[in-house]
Design an enzyme around this catalytic site. Structure first.
Site, PDB file in Angstrom:
ATOM      1  N   HIS A 176       0.472  -1.178   0.006  1.00 36.60           N
ATOM      2  CA  HIS A 176       0.365  -0.239   0.351  1.00 36.60           C
ATOM      3  C   HIS A 176       1.117   1.105   0.461  1.00 36.60           C
ATOM      4  O   HIS A 176       0.770   1.990  -0.423  1.00 36.60           O
ATOM      5  CB  HIS A 176      -0.835   0.054   1.023  1.00 36.60           C
ATOM      6  N   GLU A 177       1.572   1.056   1.254  1.00 37.83           N
ATOM      7  CA  GLU A 177       2.556   2.632   0.694  1.00 37.83           C
ATOM      8  C   GLU A 177       3.538   2.567  -0.459  1.00 37.83           C
ATOM      9  O   GLU A 177       3.742   3.603  -1.333  1.00 37.83           O
ATOM     10  CB  GLU A 177       3.694   2.457   1.785  1.00 37.83           C
ATOM     11  N   HIS A 236       1.498   4.180  -3.025  1.00 36.55           N
ATOM     12  CA  HIS A 236       1.650   5.998  -2.689  1.00 36.55           C
ATOM     13  C   HIS A 236       2.411   6.647  -2.994  1.00 36.55           C
ATOM     14  O   HIS A 236       2.710   7.553  -3.590  1.00 36.55           O
ATOM     15  CB  HIS A 236       1.750   6.187  -1.309  1.00 36.55           C
ATOM     16  N   GLU A 251      -6.607   6.445  -0.492  1.00 34.84           N
ATOM     17  CA  GLU A 251      -6.406   5.496   0.151  1.00 34.84           C
ATOM     18  C   GLU A 251      -6.585   4.045  -0.910  1.00 34.84           C
ATOM     19  O   GLU A 251      -6.182   3.349  -0.503  1.00 34.84           O
ATOM     20  CB  GLU A 251      -6.816   5.190   1.330  1.00 34.84           C
TER      21      GLU A 251
END
Lengths: 183, 296
Positions: free
Chosen positions: B151-152, B155, B228
């Site tokens: 997930h990071e 980003h 998100e």
């Protein structure tokens, strides 16, 4: 005068479009080559770990020579394989031989308690994950490249620059058969 | 597949455009603040103060642009980790994910907190950092941690980090500046009230100081929600394994206690809201995220 500028504008735009697609093909093609070399790096790392593993296992599993031989053979095949597809196939064989060893290790409490062995087991699992990821990225890169080759307007430029869709890394399912563990 | 890729590129360019707009907006707000301040205090030095405020805002923007990640890391007291020893799994998971995504290996950090959380920062994928809490390393299993890290990395790949960190750092500074302005106004108000002009500008000054952080807070709130979800989707694209991320979200929902040490300004950078169940959350509800992931 105005017409001349319009023509200059159109020509400039056309040149930019040609350059853009030339670069897209170059960038996506490089990405494929680069991800291929990543698979190679991880496979090599894996092959380098095997002798250490054999060394730490040898003393414990004296009666399972055939399994150890299977692993060393698979490693040899991996190291000597010429192209990436042969290497990946050899690695799959190696992986199944390793699974047999790790399953056997369950019967040897001393081996299971050996920190060196545990460390190697973890490291081999990590490299296997990384191989899977680089293969995934390789196929993703090919997908992006082939999308560009096969859809408009890229398809016209693919013909112009002589770019052809590339082959995915195909590994036949039959080669990834389940391993039997005999005791 | 193809569509998600186009989406991906759209989001990157949107993030870049928004970063530029943000920087200009911040510049304008700061110069405006300088204008108000110069009127409120010393009308005689108007030009001097205005030039000073322009210089300050430009250097402020340049400094925060190139150091936004360091400021964010500093504000949570994170320390860099190497791949040896206890952080080996953390390093290996991120390395594997960089292979899956083609993103350059970011610098890795760990922060002290018992909460399960993480954030990414930096101005572009070449200068990116990932920071996880000690709680996340301790409480999550390998697949769950991998989901959070993916997930990071999402980003990072989507250029969310540039925009989000810029918002966090610049907004953080605005609230500090407004606070200082507000405080000195109170002190001044106690011993002098010479003319009406000054009073009006003082009112505007107070209004601006109160409004500035709130306005940007709402802007922030509106953007991070969508980000998100798209980072969750990108994470699945990298790992091809939604249950890892779902597991992590469930553990966060069930186990996380509010973390008071995190600065309000950097809170939106985090994987999950550090203040847990507080109202006016900067994050989409965890339940919603789990639902979307379960459909993948």
């Amino acid at each position: 005068m105005v017409l001349e500028w319009v023509i200059v504008g159109i020509v400039a735009f056309a040149v930019l479009v040609f350059l853009y697609f030339f670069n897209r093909f170059a960038v996506l093609g490089n990405r494929i080559d680069n991800s291929l070399s990543q698979i190679d790096v991880q496979l090599k790392r894996r092959a380098d770990l095997i002798p250490n593993l054999i060394e730490s296992v040898k003393g414990y599993v004296k009666h399972e020579k055939s399994v150890i031989k299977e692993v060393t053979d698979a490693r040899k095949a991996l190291v000597s394989a010429g192209n990436i597809e042969a290497k990946v196939k050899a690695n799959d064989k190696l992986e199944s031989a390793l699974k047999t060893i790790f399953a056997l290790a369950e019967n040897y409490p001393d081996l299971k308690a050996n920190t060196n062995f545990l460390e190697l087991q973890r490291e081999l699992a990590t490299t296997e994950d990384k191989i899977a990821y680089s293969r995934q990225y390789y196929n993703d890169s090919i997908l992006a490249y082939n999308d560009l080759c096969k859809t408009a307007p890229g398809i016209f430029f693919a013909k112009l620059y002589g770019k052809k869709p590339r082959e995915y890394l195909h590994i036949a399912e039959s080669e990834r058969k389940n391993i039997e563990v005999k005791f | 597949m193809n569509e998600s890729r186009i989406d991906f590129r759209d989001q990157i360019s949107r993030n870049k455009t928004k970063s530029v707009i943000l920087i200009f907006a911040i510049f304008l707000v700061m110069v405006l603040l300088g204008y108000v301040i110069s009127y409120a205090f010393e009308p005689g030095y108007f030009f001097g103060i205005m030039i000073l405020s322009i210089i300050i805002s430009i250097s402020y923007i340049l400094i925060s642009y190139y150091n936004s990640d360091k400021i964010a890391l500093l504000s949570v007291g994170a320390k860099e980790v190497r791949h040896e020893g206890e952080y080996k799994q953390y390093y290996d998971l991120v390395h594997g994910l960089t292979l899956a995504s083609g993103i350059k290996m970011p610098k890795l950090y760990v922060m002290k907190s018992n909460q399960i959380n993480a954030f990414a920062s930096g101005r572009n994928p070449e200068h990116a950092v990932i920071c996880v809490t000690e709680g996340a390393l301790k409480k999550l299993d390998k697949k769950e941690l991998e989901g959070v890290l993916a997930h990071e990395l999402g980003h990072i790949g989507n250029y969310d980090i540039r925009y989000m960190t810029l918002v966090a750092v610049m907004v953080g500074m605005i609230s500090i500046i407004s606070e200082i302005f507000l405080r000195s106004l109170w002190m001044k108000g106690n011993n002098s009230d010479d003319n009406k002009g000054n009073a009006i500008f003082m009112m505007i000054g107070i209004l601006l100081a109160v409004l500035a952080p709130i306005v940007v807070y709402f802007v922030q709130l509106a953007i991070s929600r969508k980000r998100e979800f798209s980072a969750d989707a990108t994470a699945v694209q990298f790992t091809r394994y939604p249950p890892g991320l779902i597991g992590a979200l469930k553990k966060i929902r069930d186990e996380n206690q509010p973390e008071k040490k995190v600065n309000k300004a950097v809170a939106p950078l985090f994987f999950a809201n550090p203040f847990a169940k507080e109202l006016g959350s900067t994050h989409p509800p965890i339940e919603k995220r789990i639902q979307v992931l379960e459909k993948m």
